[in-house]
Design a protein around this motif. Sequence first.
Motif: not given
Length: 104
Positions: A20-21, A25-27, A52-55, A68-70
């Motif tokens: 989930s979103d 963010e928590a990860i 959705r995505w964090t680098l 996950h889908p992204v």
Amino acid sequence: LDVSGRASYTDFIGVVSGKSDRQVEAIAEGVRECMKGRGFMLIGREGSGNGRWTLLDFGDVVVHVFHHPVREVYDIEGLWMDAPRVKLEVPPEAMHVAPDALYG
């Protein structure tokens, strides 16, 4: 992924995903805190805020945290198919592999 000698910008790429979103963010925050505790300074952060995505760029290590889908769409592992995989010890309670997950 061990990309040392294959990429000019980093030696290792980590790819993880959340369900989930909020989990993404928590990860990302957990990775940042863990790396800070090990002496790695965060150089840059991209994509945060949308879930959705964090680098996370730590210089020698770059970590992608995907919803996950992204993750399946961007297929970072496929882009670095020839890069050796680095086995990490992850506690069982931190693992959740969905039966339909593309990457286990």
